[in-house]
Design an enzyme around this catalytic site. Structure first.
Site, PDB file in Angstrom:
ATOM      1  N   THR A  30     -59.639 106.267 -93.101  1.00  0.00           N
ATOM      2  CA  THR A  30     -59.003 107.466 -93.641  1.00  0.00           C
ATOM      3  C   THR A  30     -59.315 108.699 -92.798  1.00  0.00           C
ATOM      4  O   THR A  30     -58.829 109.790 -93.083  1.00  0.00           O
ATOM      5  CB  THR A  30     -59.460 107.725 -95.089  1.00  0.00           C
ATOM      6  OG1 THR A  30     -60.886 107.812 -95.129  1.00  0.00           O
ATOM      7  CG2 THR A  30     -59.002 106.602 -96.005  1.00  0.00           C
ATOM      8  N   ASP A  76     -68.452  99.823 -95.083  1.00  0.00           N
ATOM      9  CA  ASP A  76     -69.814 100.297 -95.338  1.00  0.00           C
ATOM     10  C   ASP A  76     -69.983 100.924 -96.709  1.00  0.00           C
ATOM     11  O   ASP A  76     -71.109 101.222 -97.104  1.00  0.00           O
ATOM     12  CB  ASP A  76     -70.238 101.312 -94.271  1.00  0.00           C
ATOM     13  CG  ASP A  76     -69.627 102.679 -94.522  1.00  0.00           C
ATOM     14  OD1 ASP A  76     -68.379 102.774 -94.535  1.00  0.00           O
ATOM     15  OD2 ASP A  76     -70.390 103.641 -94.718  1.00  0.00           O
ATOM     16  N   GLY A  91     -61.303 111.058 -97.321  1.00  0.00           N
ATOM     17  CA  GLY A  91     -60.550 111.924 -96.418  1.00  0.00           C
ATOM     18  C   GLY A  91     -61.145 113.311 -96.291  1.00  0.00           C
ATOM     19  O   GLY A  91     -61.571 113.935 -97.273  1.00  0.00           O
ATOM     20  N   GLY A  92     -61.192 113.827 -95.036  1.00  0.00           N
ATOM     21  CA  GLY A  92     -61.777 115.126 -94.773  1.00  0.00           C
ATOM     22  C   GLY A  92     -61.009 116.281 -95.382  1.00  0.00           C
ATOM     23  O   GLY A  92     -61.597 117.222 -95.944  1.00  0.00           O
ATOM     24  N   LYS A  93     -59.680 116.265 -95.287  1.00  0.00           N
ATOM     25  CA  LYS A  93     -58.890 117.357 -95.867  1.00  0.00           C
ATOM     26  C   LYS A  93     -59.060 117.389 -97.385  1.00  0.00           C
ATOM     27  O   LYS A  93     -59.110 118.455 -97.993  1.00  0.00           O
ATOM     28  CB  LYS A  93     -57.411 117.197 -95.481  1.00  0.00           C
ATOM     29  CG  LYS A  93     -57.117 117.581 -94.038  1.00  0.00           C
ATOM     30  CD  LYS A  93     -55.641 117.733 -93.772  1.00  0.00           C
ATOM     31  CE  LYS A  93     -54.915 116.395 -93.827  1.00  0.00           C
ATOM     32  NZ  LYS A  93     -55.338 115.484 -92.748  1.00  0.00           N
ATOM     33  N   GLU A  94     -59.168 116.189 -97.965  1.00  0.00           N
ATOM     34  CA  GLU A  94     -59.357 116.114 -99.406  1.00  0.00           C
ATOM     35  C   GLU A  94     -60.697 116.729 -99.812  1.00  0.00           C
ATOM     36  O   GLU A  94     -60.798 117.398-100.842  1.00  0.00           O
ATOM     37  CB  GLU A  94     -59.261 114.661 -99.869  1.00  0.00           C
ATOM     38  CG  GLU A  94     -57.848 114.080 -99.830  1.00  0.00           C
ATOM     39  CD  GLU A  94     -57.346 113.773 -98.413  1.00  0.00           C
ATOM     40  OE1 GLU A  94     -56.157 113.493 -98.257  1.00  0.00           O
ATOM     41  OE2 GLU A  94     -58.163 113.810 -97.459  1.00  0.00           O
ATOM     42  N   ASP A 151     -63.607  99.327 -90.662  1.00  0.00           N
ATOM     43  CA  ASP A 151     -63.623 100.746 -90.995  1.00  0.00           C
ATOM     44  C   ASP A 151     -64.245 101.475 -89.809  1.00  0.00           C
ATOM     45  O   ASP A 151     -64.813 100.855 -88.905  1.00  0.00           O
ATOM     46  CB  ASP A 151     -64.458 100.948 -92.262  1.00  0.00           C
ATOM     47  CG  ASP A 151     -64.545 102.401 -92.685  1.00  0.00           C
ATOM     48  OD1 ASP A 151     -63.549 103.126 -92.534  1.00  0.00           O
ATOM     49  OD2 ASP A 151     -65.624 102.806 -93.151  1.00  0.00           O
ATOM     50  N   GLU A 178     -57.009 110.240 -86.727  1.00  0.00           N
ATOM     51  CA  GLU A 178     -56.862 109.238 -85.671  1.00  0.00           C
ATOM     52  C   GLU A 178     -57.602 109.640 -84.399  1.00  0.00           C
ATOM     53  O   GLU A 178     -58.226 108.789 -83.746  1.00  0.00           O
ATOM     54  CB  GLU A 178     -55.385 109.010 -85.359  1.00  0.00           C
ATOM     55  CG  GLU A 178     -55.168 107.930 -84.304  1.00  0.00           C
ATOM     56  CD  GLU A 178     -53.704 107.619 -84.058  1.00  0.00           C
ATOM     57  OE1 GLU A 178     -53.414 106.908 -83.079  1.00  0.00           O
ATOM     58  OE2 GLU A 178     -52.856 108.088 -84.848  1.00  0.00           O
ATOM     59  N   GLU A 206     -71.406 109.871 -90.551  1.00  0.00           N
ATOM     60  CA  GLU A 206     -71.280 110.872 -91.606  1.00  0.00           C
ATOM     61  C   GLU A 206     -72.399 111.914 -91.549  1.00  0.00           C
ATOM     62  O   GLU A 206     -72.139 113.114 -91.500  1.00  0.00           O
ATOM     63  CB  GLU A 206     -71.270 110.194 -92.985  1.00  0.00           C
ATOM     64  CG  GLU A 206     -70.071 109.297 -93.234  1.00  0.00           C
ATOM     65  CD  GLU A 206     -68.752 110.061 -93.369  1.00  0.00           C
ATOM     66  OE1 GLU A 206     -68.733 111.289 -93.191  1.00  0.00           O
ATOM     67  OE2 GLU A 206     -67.739 109.409 -93.660  1.00  0.00           O
ATOM     68  N   ASP A 225     -66.068 105.182 -89.936  1.00  0.00           N
ATOM     69  CA  ASP A 225     -67.304 105.900 -90.258  1.00  0.00           C
ATOM     70  C   ASP A 225     -68.265 105.003 -91.032  1.00  0.00           C
ATOM     71  O   ASP A 225     -67.942 104.496 -92.096  1.00  0.00           O
ATOM     72  CB  ASP A 225     -66.986 107.148 -91.075  1.00  0.00           C
ATOM     73  CG  ASP A 225     -66.127 108.126 -90.286  1.00  0.00           C
ATOM     74  OD1 ASP A 225     -66.457 108.388 -89.120  1.00  0.00           O
ATOM     75  OD2 ASP A 225     -65.120 108.607 -90.830  1.00  0.00           O
TER      76      ASP A 225
END
Length: 263
Positions: free
Chosen positions: A126, A185, A51-54, A8, A129, A17, A10
């Site tokens: 997620t 993590d 996900g950030g957009k979520e 992963d 990229e 984060e 982050d």
């Protein structure tokens, strides 16, 4: 076939984060004039959303839409979220490239060991990229970063804890699930990897230490860089008896003598 190490981003490559994504989100809210500022505690809860957009979409609740004069049309809202996310990603990537977010203890060491032994390397995340590649290069160095396959962002329909990103990585690399170790993590990441049938090591991060990691093959504070930053074992159901650092020999033992053997 060579074994594979899937990471992963982050919380695994770097503890991004709290010190990376959160300030980038808040700076973006200020840039767009949004009456929002996420605290560390609130953002920790939001990490349950993959996900950030979520995460950004939760801002589109009716009260904030009215208060901030945001559009009510769904297509316009979708484009606005995309604009917010692009701006946030640019801020975050600049922060990473400044060197402000160093790699987590042991990550560069373990990746170098795996690469030298002929293991296939990949990141499954997620996050966007562009962000993932920036973190990867700073965490392991540019020479090792180019050895990685990167699967990130909106390349699958469902984000973690769904297994989609790991299933995509398996399809694209041709790796046998029995020959793969994942490093995650978070509980969401662990569930995604387990659902894909993958052996998983957890390195807890600043937001995830108290999550439920049932099913993990090993849970540690970090991969470890002794003597300055040794790993602490938090759960060891396979009896690996890690002494300060998770090494390639531990991953080989998790896979068994045949799958994990060095070529």
């Amino acid at each position: 076939m060579s074994p594979g190490l899937l990471l992963d981003c982050d919380g695994v490559l770097a503890d991004t984060e709290r010190d990376g994504h959160l300030p980038a989100f808040n700076a973006t809210f200020e840039e767009f004039g949004l009456p929002v500022r996420w605290s560390q505690e609130e953002y920790g809860r939001l990490l349950a959303i993959g996900g950030g957009k979520e995460r950004l979409r939760i801002l589109l609740e009716p009260g904030l839409v009215a208060r901030a004069g945001l559009p009510t049309d769904e297509d316009e809202q979708r484009e606005l979220v995309a604009r917010w996310h692009r701006a946030k990603t640019q801020r975050y990537t600049a922060l990473v490239r400044s060197g402000a977010l160093p790699g987590r203890p042991g990550i560069a060491r373990l990746v170098a060991e795996a690469d030298a032994a002929g293991w296939r390397l990949a990141v499954a995340s997620t996050s966007a990229e562009e962000s993932v590649r920036a973190v990867l290069e700073h965490a392991v160095g540019p020479e090792l970063a180019v050895r990685f396959d990167v699967f990130a962002g909106d390349v699958v329909p469902h984000k973690k804890p769904a297994p989609d990103i790991y299933l995509l990585a398996l399809r694209e690399t041709g790796l046998d699930p029995r020959e793969v170790v994942v490093v995650e993590d978070s509980a969401n990441g662990l569930r995604a990897a387990l659902a894909a049938g993958l052996t998983t090591v957890v390195t807890v991060s600043s937001y995830t230490r108290d999550e439920d990691f049932t099913g993990a093959a090993l849970v540690v504070s970090s991969l470890g860089d002794p003597p300055e930053e040794p790993a602490t074992t938090l759960a060891d159901p396979r009896g690996l008896e890690v002494d300060g650092a998770v090494g390639l020999e531990h991953l080989q033992r998790l896979l068994g003598p045949q799958q994990g053997a060095t070529p």
